[in-house]
Design a protein around this motif. Sequence first.
Motif, PDB file in Angstrom:
ATOM      1  N   PRO A 135       0.826  -1.321  -0.272  1.00 48.30           N
ATOM      2  CA  PRO A 135       0.029   0.020  -0.025  1.00 48.30           C
ATOM      3  C   PRO A 135       0.977   1.262  -0.005  1.00 48.30           C
ATOM      4  O   PRO A 135       0.138   2.415  -0.450  1.00 48.30           O
ATOM      5  N   GLY A 136       2.062   1.296   0.496  1.00 46.01           N
ATOM      6  CA  GLY A 136       2.822   2.384   0.598  1.00 46.01           C
ATOM      7  C   GLY A 136       3.332   2.851  -0.620  1.00 46.01           C
ATOM      8  O   GLY A 136       4.034   4.015  -0.982  1.00 46.01           O
ATOM      9  N   MET A 137       3.448   1.942  -1.695  1.00 48.29           N
ATOM     10  CA  MET A 137       4.216   2.217  -3.098  1.00 48.29           C
ATOM     11  C   MET A 137       3.284   3.141  -3.998  1.00 48.29           C
ATOM     12  O   MET A 137       1.975   3.099  -3.961  1.00 48.29           O
ATOM     13  N   LYS A 138       3.883   4.033  -4.612  1.00 49.05           N
ATOM     14  CA  LYS A 138       3.133   5.036  -5.602  1.00 49.05           C
ATOM     15  C   LYS A 138       2.656   4.386  -6.784  1.00 49.05           C
ATOM     16  O   LYS A 138       3.490   3.586  -7.268  1.00 49.05           O
ATOM     17  N   ILE A 139       1.526   4.696  -7.186  1.00 44.76           N
ATOM     18  CA  ILE A 139       1.038   4.019  -8.499  1.00 44.76           C
ATOM     19  C   ILE A 139       1.894   4.471  -9.774  1.00 44.76           C
ATOM     20  O   ILE A 139       2.099   3.452 -10.628  1.00 44.76           O
ATOM     21  N   SER A 140       2.467   5.595  -9.709  1.00 46.19           N
ATOM     22  CA  SER A 140       3.211   6.051 -10.624  1.00 46.19           C
ATOM     23  C   SER A 140       4.532   5.116 -10.968  1.00 46.19           C
ATOM     24  O   SER A 140       4.993   4.947 -12.029  1.00 46.19           O
ATOM     25  N   THR A 141       5.032   4.695  -9.731  1.00 45.84           N
ATOM     26  CA  THR A 141       6.389   3.883  -9.565  1.00 45.84           C
ATOM     27  C   THR A 141       5.953   2.435 -10.194  1.00 45.84           C
ATOM     28  O   THR A 141       6.725   2.026 -10.991  1.00 45.84           O
ATOM     29  N   ILE A 142       4.644   2.065  -9.876  1.00 52.65           N
ATOM     30  CA  ILE A 142       4.531   0.756 -10.298  1.00 52.65           C
ATOM     31  C   ILE A 142       4.120   0.787 -11.871  1.00 52.65           C
ATOM     32  O   ILE A 142       4.626  -0.242 -12.701  1.00 52.65           O
ATOM     33  N   GLU A 143       3.619   1.698 -12.481  1.00 51.23           N
ATOM     34  CA  GLU A 143       3.085   1.858 -13.793  1.00 51.23           C
ATOM     35  C   GLU A 143       4.632   1.959 -14.677  1.00 51.23           C
ATOM     36  O   GLU A 143       4.571   1.501 -15.755  1.00 51.23           O
ATOM     37  N   LEU A 144       5.538   2.901 -14.155  1.00 49.87           N
ATOM     38  CA  LEU A 144       6.836   3.045 -14.833  1.00 49.87           C
ATOM     39  C   LEU A 144       7.397   1.694 -14.843  1.00 49.87           C
ATOM     40  O   LEU A 144       8.009   1.300 -16.113  1.00 49.87           O
ATOM     41  N   LYS A 145       7.391   0.797 -13.830  1.00 51.27           N
ATOM     42  CA  LYS A 145       8.098  -0.501 -13.834  1.00 51.27           C
ATOM     43  C   LYS A 145       7.430  -1.456 -14.968  1.00 51.27           C
ATOM     44  O   LYS A 145       8.237  -1.862 -15.650  1.00 51.27           O
ATOM     45  N   PHE A 146       6.053  -1.420 -15.006  1.00 54.87           N
ATOM     46  CA  PHE A 146       5.405  -2.216 -16.106  1.00 54.87           C
ATOM     47  C   PHE A 146       5.846  -1.718 -17.449  1.00 54.87           C
ATOM     48  O   PHE A 146       6.013  -2.486 -18.341  1.00 54.87           O
ATOM     49  N   LYS A 147       5.993  -0.459 -17.779  1.00 52.94           N
ATOM     50  CA  LYS A 147       6.471   0.239 -19.209  1.00 52.94           C
ATOM     51  C   LYS A 147       7.829  -0.358 -19.552  1.00 52.94           C
ATOM     52  O   LYS A 147       8.104  -0.747 -20.559  1.00 52.94           O
ATOM     53  N   GLU A 148       8.690  -0.012 -18.471  1.00 53.70           N
ATOM     54  CA  GLU A 148      10.217  -0.579 -18.428  1.00 53.70           C
ATOM     55  C   GLU A 148      10.136  -2.268 -18.981  1.00 53.70           C
ATOM     56  O   GLU A 148      10.983  -2.399 -19.905  1.00 53.70           O
ATOM     57  N   LEU A 149       9.526  -3.011 -18.059  1.00 54.31           N
ATOM     58  CA  LEU A 149       9.548  -4.352 -18.621  1.00 54.31           C
ATOM     59  C   LEU A 149       8.746  -4.637 -19.979  1.00 54.31           C
ATOM     60  O   LEU A 149       9.207  -5.606 -20.599  1.00 54.31           O
ATOM     61  N   GLN A 150       7.873  -3.943 -19.953  1.00 54.93           N
ATOM     62  CA  GLN A 150       7.049  -4.106 -21.366  1.00 54.93           C
ATOM     63  C   GLN A 150       8.297  -3.813 -22.455  1.00 54.93           C
ATOM     64  O   GLN A 150       8.366  -4.523 -23.647  1.00 54.93           O
ATOM     65  N   LYS A 151       8.775  -2.828 -22.285  1.00 57.48           N
ATOM     66  CA  LYS A 151       9.722  -2.186 -23.678  1.00 57.48           C
ATOM     67  C   LYS A 151      10.949  -3.280 -23.387  1.00 57.48           C
ATOM     68  O   LYS A 151      11.298  -3.543 -24.598  1.00 57.48           O
ATOM     69  N   ALA A 152      11.435  -3.929 -22.437  1.00 52.70           N
ATOM     70  CA  ALA A 152      12.689  -4.687 -22.301  1.00 52.70           C
ATOM     71  C   ALA A 152      12.405  -5.942 -23.031  1.00 52.70           C
ATOM     72  O   ALA A 152      13.092  -6.777 -23.764  1.00 52.70           O
ATOM     73  N   SER A 153      11.076  -6.474 -22.944  1.00 53.03           N
ATOM     74  CA  SER A 153      10.595  -7.837 -23.325  1.00 53.03           C
ATOM     75  C   SER A 153      10.045  -7.812 -24.773  1.00 53.03           C
ATOM     76  O   SER A 153       9.520  -8.749 -25.418  1.00 53.03           O
ATOM     77  N   GLU A 154       9.924  -6.441 -25.191  1.00 54.28           N
ATOM     78  CA  GLU A 154       9.353  -6.264 -26.584  1.00 54.28           C
ATOM     79  C   GLU A 154       7.760  -6.904 -26.735  1.00 54.28           C
ATOM     80  O   GLU A 154       7.488  -7.387 -27.581  1.00 54.28           O
ATOM     81  N   ARG A 155       7.056  -6.550 -25.333  1.00 52.06           N
ATOM     82  CA  ARG A 155       5.635  -7.120 -25.310  1.00 52.06           C
ATOM     83  C   ARG A 155       4.752  -5.645 -24.966  1.00 52.06           C
ATOM     84  O   ARG A 155       4.148  -5.902 -23.917  1.00 52.06           O
ATOM     85  N   PRO A 156       4.727  -4.858 -25.671  1.00 56.67           N
ATOM     86  CA  PRO A 156       4.126  -3.693 -25.225  1.00 56.67           C
ATOM     87  C   PRO A 156       2.463  -4.072 -25.461  1.00 56.67           C
ATOM     88  O   PRO A 156       2.117  -4.871 -26.089  1.00 56.67           O
ATOM     89  N   GLY A 157       1.618  -3.154 -24.762  1.00 52.92           N
ATOM     90  CA  GLY A 157       0.069  -3.368 -25.080  1.00 52.92           C
ATOM     91  C   GLY A 157      -0.401  -2.915 -23.583  1.00 52.92           C
ATOM     92  O   GLY A 157       0.069  -2.549 -22.430  1.00 52.92           O
TER      93      GLY A 157
END
Length: 1002
Positions: free
Chosen positions: A184-206
């Motif tokens: 609960p203490g984690m910022k939503i923006s931090t989580i969203e950024l992490k998913f974008k990074e991982l999607q980009k690294a694995s070339e699985r955007p969407g």
Amino acid sequence: KKKTVSFSTMPNDRKINSTAACISFMLEGCELKKVRSNSRMYSRFFVLDADMRSVRWEPSKKDSEKAKIEIKSVKEVRVGKKTPVLRSNGLSDQFPDECAFSIIYGDNYESLDLVASSADVVSAWVMGLRYLVSYGKHTPEAPGTGHPSLRTSWISSVFDLADLEKCGRIPVSRAVQLIKALNPGMKISTIELKFKELQKASERPGAEVACDLFVEAYCELCTRPEIFFLLVQFSSNKEYLGLKDLLMFLEVEQGMEGVTEEKCLEIVGKYEPSKEGREKGYLAIDGFTRYLLSADCSIFDPQHRKVCQDMAQPLSHYYISSAHSACLLEDNFWGRSDISGYLSALGLGCRSIELVLWDGPEGEPVVYTSPSAASCVPFRAVVGLIDQHAFAASAYPLILCLVVRCSAPQQRLAAQCLRKTLGEKLYLEPPNPAASYLPSPEQLKGRILIKGKKLPPGCEDSEGEVSDEEEGWELARRLGQEEREAPGGGGPRRVRLSRELSELVSLCQAVPFQDFESSRRGQRYWEMCSFSEVEAGRFANECPAELVSYNKRFLSRIYPSPMRIDASNMNPQDFWKCGCQMVAMNYQTPGLMMDLNAGWFRQNGACGYVLRPAIMREEVSYFSANAKDSLPGVPAQLLHLKVISGQNLPKPKGSGAKGEVVEPYVCAEIHGIPADCAEHRTKTALQSGDNPIFDESLEFQINLPELAVLRFVVLDDDYIGDEFIAQYTIPFECLQPGYRHVPLQSLAGEPLPHATLFVHVAITDRRGGGKGHRRGLAGRRGRRVREYTSTKATGIKAIDEVFRTATQPLREATDLRENVQNALVSFKELCGLTPAANMKQCILTVAAWLLHSDSAPSVTLNLAEQYPPMEAQGPIPDLLRKVLTAYETMIQTSRTLIESADGVYGKLIQAQQAGMDFHKELHRIEAKEGLRGRKLQKALESFAWNITVLKGQADLLKHAKAEALDNLWQIHNAGQSCGIGRNGSASPEPSRLRAPLEPILE
């Protein structure tokens, strides 16, 4: 220069959040400084062989086959300066403790001493090496491969529950909310950024994510490396804690006693998120993190959450939580008066409230403190609120301090209102002239006392004149009421007081203060004085001993200077150190002083009463409030504080012009007697986001633990306008040892959701007493002259002869204690542990060395004996021989202490009691000896010093014996649990060893 690896700042693909990541990092290698025995340091490149069997370094003059250490030969990996080489004088100040580590290897227990660029690099190497030492070449999982772990299975099951369509993918928005719900203490923006990074690294955007990507995001976001590192230290399989691992952690690190596997199973059931873990009794990293963040693992000792002190002492023996101007919401002259101020103060456990009564426009008295107040509060309304809420937060007595500024007719109305509204709660019984002290809080439970002026005994009229108090006259002058001053300006001001109001005053009769001698001779125990902050401050500086002595029998109330028109607060510690019970605070003004007050009164169930230190209560005792060093008879302690990390730190409130990033540092402050006041800060965590890693050790010496308060302050180094982030204040006596989270609060004392500091706390006796000194082995090369506490001459022959009989027992008591302390520190240092380590850790460390070797020498503990010898069969390496010799010295000194303590204790107490027999006759003897003035004062001081020293040294000896017996119990306990004990069935039961902990009657 870019850091090789950092938990806080490394790129996302390099985050160390598993043992596998540590091993990957070691396989790539990095630069470390190798320290030689001549104190020189050389930079070398260290790398783990591809087959994971050896650590190599280059360049080296040695043959490449010799410039390596085989993993199977490693006995132990130590963090910090834990070897003689790293502790040597030439090196100890060149690098911080957390950047050093040592590898103990080979049959001769040699050490490879290394220094890294950061604590993060140390953590990666130590975690990886400890894992490899446990498993060798049979590593269960190569990095990035292998069967799903307990954790992965659990996260996958969470994903499956959220996959409502059962198509193997969920929307990113749902994945973000899921991780937010789990953390609960984690910022939503931090989580969203992490998913974008991982999607980009694995070339699985969407707009959707698959299970594997969700697991990867969760592990990277929700793994706290410093907690994972801790888990690896105690885990027998390096992935989770079993019940035995958890039990070991709770006993050894957290200092918990009487822990059972059933208790551990209960913790697992409460905090482990995975069903499989709960069924099998495993606590994986997420459950372990939850447990460490929980109230069950708080830094605040739960025993202090309820009333835990003796409440049967006289009222004058307690500090009493006191409010000044409680009805104000802002400052003293422009603030609004509001009834909610009283409600707030009572809710915080305040037990003394000031009411200034003025003539009201409707013929009824009103309460307000400001000439420009937007509204005044009817006295009737305030009394009604007090009646409802007086005992909501605390059952102990409430003192209403009446400052009368209204006419006699309105005083009568006020008295009628108090009687009618408060009824049986009002304490009206006359004081008992035969008693010497006030009743106790326990006797006065549920009662309301009125503090105020009383008509003189001979006055028969319905009203009369009494001297007025200084308090409140600054305001009266501003209201244009100077005409009440005495004619001609001579003598104290006089005011009219009605009989009805006078009769409500019983145990807290306000009288003017003349001087300490007059009070000693003529003041009665139910009479009390109020002092302005300036006057009390002068006494505290010029005659602190007299103020301490005065407060043993009488209550004193300190009120803020009238010059504090902004309602700022004085430092309550300035007056607590002299025993002043009621230091009136402006509750409406947040800041350091209010933090100290609020933190201080938390320690006794927040009931508003805190028992003062024994040295301030005893009739005969020597206590100097302005002492610059340790006090006679009070054991000084060392606080070892490691500030590890921060979690979910908010931005400073007033720094709106800044970006999102804070660059925090932590200040740890000790507030107490002058000898204890100190402040240390950590380095600044640069570009660390909301979760900085500090990993820094601080140390404080505490001479009077009962009066010390620890305050954590988190500040922003890169601030615009406001640097304050958060704070937390806790009495020293409430600290729990071990790994703890500090629940951070705002400037106003309100909890900050999910904002914490992760720290490690250890408290040890200061070794040897006297002035602080070096603790390292190198520090002992020059022999320290042992300091003995001695008695002082009073100048009266008969008394001095009595105290002279204690000279030899005092030396013996010091020798017994110091010999054990020195032996303990030597043994702990040779085991590679800090002075804060306990005996169980020492025995387990030695056992671990022996178990990690194929050709281990045979060393056993003979548990059939009460003082178990550590015996070796056959040849043993030099380091192990030194450890055995240090252990033998420690056992022998402990035995001497345990067997001699009772006799020495008896001699000390006998001398103290013989001295006390002179106490009642002291003034007659002094007169007979012709002692006056400075000589008389010196004789009284020396007498009090001697009594305090004898009792204090006797108590120290009693505690030392108890600790020595506890160490023996730990040796038996550890010997049985780690496998090096023999004849265990014949070893003493814990109850047999622990029974004599209190062997000597007071």
